[in-house]
Scaffold this active site. Structure first.
Site, PDB file in Angstrom:
ATOM      1  N   ASP A   1       0.869  -1.186   0.000  1.00  0.00           N
ATOM      2  CA  ASP A   1       0.000   0.000   0.000  1.00  0.00           C
ATOM      3  C   ASP A   1       0.904   1.234   0.000  1.00  0.00           C
ATOM      4  O   ASP A   1       2.140   1.128  -0.084  1.00  0.00           O
ATOM      5  CB  ASP A   1      -1.003  -0.042   1.164  1.00  0.00           C
ATOM      6  CG  ASP A   1      -0.365   0.202   2.534  1.00  0.00           C
ATOM      7  OD1 ASP A   1       0.879   0.312   2.618  1.00  0.00           O
ATOM      8  OD2 ASP A   1      -1.114   0.282   3.525  1.00  0.00           O
ATOM      9  N   HIS A   2       0.297   2.419   0.146  1.00  0.00           N
ATOM     10  CA  HIS A   2       1.073   3.666   0.100  1.00  0.00           C
ATOM     11  C   HIS A   2       2.153   3.709   1.188  1.00  0.00           C
ATOM     12  O   HIS A   2       3.217   4.279   0.979  1.00  0.00           O
ATOM     13  CB  HIS A   2       0.124   4.862   0.245  1.00  0.00           C
ATOM     14  CG  HIS A   2      -0.725   4.788   1.471  1.00  0.00           C
ATOM     15  ND1 HIS A   2      -1.772   3.890   1.590  1.00  0.00           N
ATOM     16  CD2 HIS A   2      -0.659   5.454   2.662  1.00  0.00           C
ATOM     17  CE1 HIS A   2      -2.324   4.025   2.783  1.00  0.00           C
ATOM     18  NE2 HIS A   2      -1.666   4.953   3.455  1.00  0.00           N
TER      19      HIS A   2
ATOM     20  N   CYS B   1       3.119  -3.065   4.136  1.00  0.00           N
ATOM     21  CA  CYS B   1       2.229  -1.946   4.461  1.00  0.00           C
ATOM     22  C   CYS B   1       2.945  -1.213   5.593  1.00  0.00           C
ATOM     23  O   CYS B   1       4.126  -1.471   5.837  1.00  0.00           O
ATOM     24  CB  CYS B   1       0.815  -2.419   4.816  1.00  0.00           C
ATOM     25  SG  CYS B   1       0.685  -3.478   6.270  1.00  0.00           S
TER      26      CYS B   1
ATOM     27  N   THR C   1       2.800  -1.329   8.935  1.00  0.00           N
ATOM     28  CA  THR C   1       3.313  -2.223   9.979  1.00  0.00           C
ATOM     29  C   THR C   1       3.585  -3.639   9.459  1.00  0.00           C
ATOM     30  O   THR C   1       4.270  -4.420  10.111  1.00  0.00           O
ATOM     31  CB  THR C   1       2.268  -2.382  11.102  1.00  0.00           C
ATOM     32  OG1 THR C   1       1.050  -2.864  10.497  1.00  0.00           O
ATOM     33  CG2 THR C   1       2.003  -1.073  11.816  1.00  0.00           C
TER      34      THR C   1
ATOM     35  N   HIS D   1      10.404 -23.736   8.850  1.00  0.00           N
ATOM     36  CA  HIS D   1       9.339 -24.402   9.612  1.00  0.00           C
ATOM     37  C   HIS D   1       7.958 -24.217   8.975  1.00  0.00           C
ATOM     38  O   HIS D   1       7.126 -25.108   9.059  1.00  0.00           O
ATOM     39  CB  HIS D   1       9.269 -23.853  11.048  1.00  0.00           C
ATOM     40  CG  HIS D   1      10.447 -24.254  11.888  1.00  0.00           C
ATOM     41  ND1 HIS D   1      10.454 -24.129  13.262  1.00  0.00           N
ATOM     42  CD2 HIS D   1      11.656 -24.773  11.563  1.00  0.00           C
ATOM     43  CE1 HIS D   1      11.614 -24.554  13.750  1.00  0.00           C
ATOM     44  NE2 HIS D   1      12.371 -24.940  12.731  1.00  0.00           N
ATOM     45  N   ASN D   2       7.703 -23.037   8.440  1.00  0.00           N
ATOM     46  CA  ASN D   2       6.340 -22.712   7.983  1.00  0.00           C
ATOM     47  C   ASN D   2       6.193 -22.722   6.474  1.00  0.00           C
ATOM     48  O   ASN D   2       5.091 -22.508   5.965  1.00  0.00           O
ATOM     49  CB  ASN D   2       5.901 -21.331   8.515  1.00  0.00           C
ATOM     50  CG  ASN D   2       6.226 -21.135   9.981  1.00  0.00           C
ATOM     51  OD1 ASN D   2       7.053 -20.297  10.343  1.00  0.00           O
ATOM     52  ND2 ASN D   2       5.611 -21.937  10.845  1.00  0.00           N
TER      53      ASN D   2
ATOM     54  N   ARG E   1       7.125   1.371   7.766  1.00  0.00           N
ATOM     55  CA  ARG E   1       7.189   2.637   8.517  1.00  0.00           C
ATOM     56  C   ARG E   1       7.588   2.381   9.951  1.00  0.00           C
ATOM     57  O   ARG E   1       6.715   2.014  10.768  1.00  0.00           O
ATOM     58  CB  ARG E   1       5.812   3.306   8.508  1.00  0.00           C
ATOM     59  CG  ARG E   1       5.537   4.138   7.305  1.00  0.00           C
ATOM     60  CD  ARG E   1       4.171   4.778   7.467  1.00  0.00           C
ATOM     61  NE  ARG E   1       3.797   5.553   6.319  1.00  0.00           N
ATOM     62  CZ  ARG E   1       2.547   5.971   6.080  1.00  0.00           C
ATOM     63  NH1 ARG E   1       1.577   5.645   6.899  1.00  0.00           N
ATOM     64  NH2 ARG E   1       2.281   6.700   5.032  1.00  0.00           N
TER      65      ARG E   1
ATOM     66  N   HIS F   1       7.534 -30.609  10.426  1.00  0.00           N
ATOM     67  CA  HIS F   1       6.889 -29.356  10.010  1.00  0.00           C
ATOM     68  C   HIS F   1       5.851 -29.596   8.920  1.00  0.00           C
ATOM     69  O   HIS F   1       4.878 -28.860   8.807  1.00  0.00           O
ATOM     70  CB  HIS F   1       7.939 -28.358   9.531  1.00  0.00           C
ATOM     71  CG  HIS F   1       9.012 -28.126  10.549  1.00  0.00           C
ATOM     72  ND1 HIS F   1       8.751 -27.563  11.776  1.00  0.00           N
ATOM     73  CD2 HIS F   1      10.337 -28.434  10.544  1.00  0.00           C
ATOM     74  CE1 HIS F   1       9.865 -27.517  12.478  1.00  0.00           C
ATOM     75  NE2 HIS F   1      10.845 -28.046  11.765  1.00  0.00           N
TER      76      HIS F   1
ATOM     77  N   ARG G   1       2.557 -30.433  10.372  1.00  0.00           N
ATOM     78  CA  ARG G   1       1.872 -29.238  10.903  1.00  0.00           C
ATOM     79  C   ARG G   1       1.245 -28.410   9.785  1.00  0.00           C
ATOM     80  O   ARG G   1       0.152 -27.863   9.952  1.00  0.00           O
ATOM     81  CB  ARG G   1       2.854 -28.409  11.736  1.00  0.00           C
ATOM     82  CG  ARG G   1       3.247 -29.180  12.990  1.00  0.00           C
ATOM     83  CD  ARG G   1       4.468 -28.667  13.682  1.00  0.00           C
ATOM     84  NE  ARG G   1       4.836 -29.586  14.766  1.00  0.00           N
ATOM     85  CZ  ARG G   1       6.005 -29.588  15.364  1.00  0.00           C
ATOM     86  NH1 ARG G   1       6.955 -28.728  15.012  1.00  0.00           N
ATOM     87  NH2 ARG G   1       6.261 -30.457  16.318  1.00  0.00           N
TER      88      ARG G   1
HETATM   89  C1  RB5 Z   1      -2.104   2.682   6.464  1.00  0.00           C
HETATM   90  O1  RB5 Z   1      -2.198   3.899   7.090  1.00  0.00           O
HETATM   91  C2  RB5 Z   1      -1.812   1.587   7.484  1.00  0.00           C
HETATM   92  O2  RB5 Z   1      -2.936   1.362   8.274  1.00  0.00           O
HETATM   93  C3  RB5 Z   1      -1.390   0.310   6.780  1.00  0.00           C
HETATM   94  O3  RB5 Z   1      -0.300   0.563   5.983  1.00  0.00           O
HETATM   95  C4  RB5 Z   1      -0.991  -0.855   7.662  1.00  0.00           C
HETATM   96  O4  RB5 Z   1      -0.061  -0.496   8.621  1.00  0.00           O
HETATM   97  C5  RB5 Z   1      -2.084  -1.677   8.197  1.00  0.00           C
HETATM   98  O5  RB5 Z   1      -1.897  -2.684   8.878  1.00  0.00           O
END
Ligand code: RB5
Length: 156
Positions: free
Chosen positions: A13-14, A70, A72, A103-104, A114, A138, A141
């Protein structure tokens, strides 16, 4: 013998565009074939759309792997893991990168953009791309995870 490198499908995403661009450069330097499904700018978009594009592309072909980002990494991994056959791992260090493959058998690497540290991301990427699934206990599982997918498909 020259080993064919797998195609890597990239999406973000952005909030993940910057790390995605950085990763694309590294992958091209390493001679990977890259399919970039976007996003390509800083305009606000929705991470589930990119997680779905990457997940569906990876699901279709066993020799494909994906990388998603994204802000996080959390939203993208939650969304991608809704697709049967997808094992998207949100990775924050080299150990997680290694074990998510060994393992996965993770077929999508998910990273938070970010903030991100270039050296750390490069290391995580190298480890993730070169670590192999170990099978054995594994595998059993993973079969249980396939069982969850099958049973969940019947839920109303
Ligand atoms: C976008 O602002 C943010 O929510 C997204 O990039 C992400 O971190 C969501 O989990």
């Amino acid at each position: 013998m020259v080993l064919k490198r797998p195609t890597i499908v990239l999406g973000a995403d952005h909030a993940g565009v910057e790390i995605k661009e950085y990763i694309r450069g590294l992958l091209l330097e390493m001679d990977y074939v890259v399919e970039d499904v976007g996003a390509f700018g800083k305009e606000s978009v929705d991470y589930p759309d990119y997680a779905e594009r990457v997940g569906l592309a990876v699901r279709k072909k066993r020799d494909k792997k994906g990388i998603l980002a994204c802000g996080t990494g959390i939203g993208a991994s939650i969304a991608a893991n809704k697709i049967p056959g997808i094992r998207a791992a949100l990775v924050v260090d080299e150990n997680g990168a290694k074990l998510s493959r060994e393992h996965n058998d993770a077929n999508i690497l998910v990273l938070g953009g970010r903030p991100f540290n270039k050296r750390k991301v490069k290391k995580i990427l190298q480890v993730w791309l070169t670590s192999k699934f170990k099978g054995g206990r594994h595998k059993k599982r993973l079969e249980k995870i396939f069982g969850i997918e099958k049973r969940s498909a019947r839920l109303k």
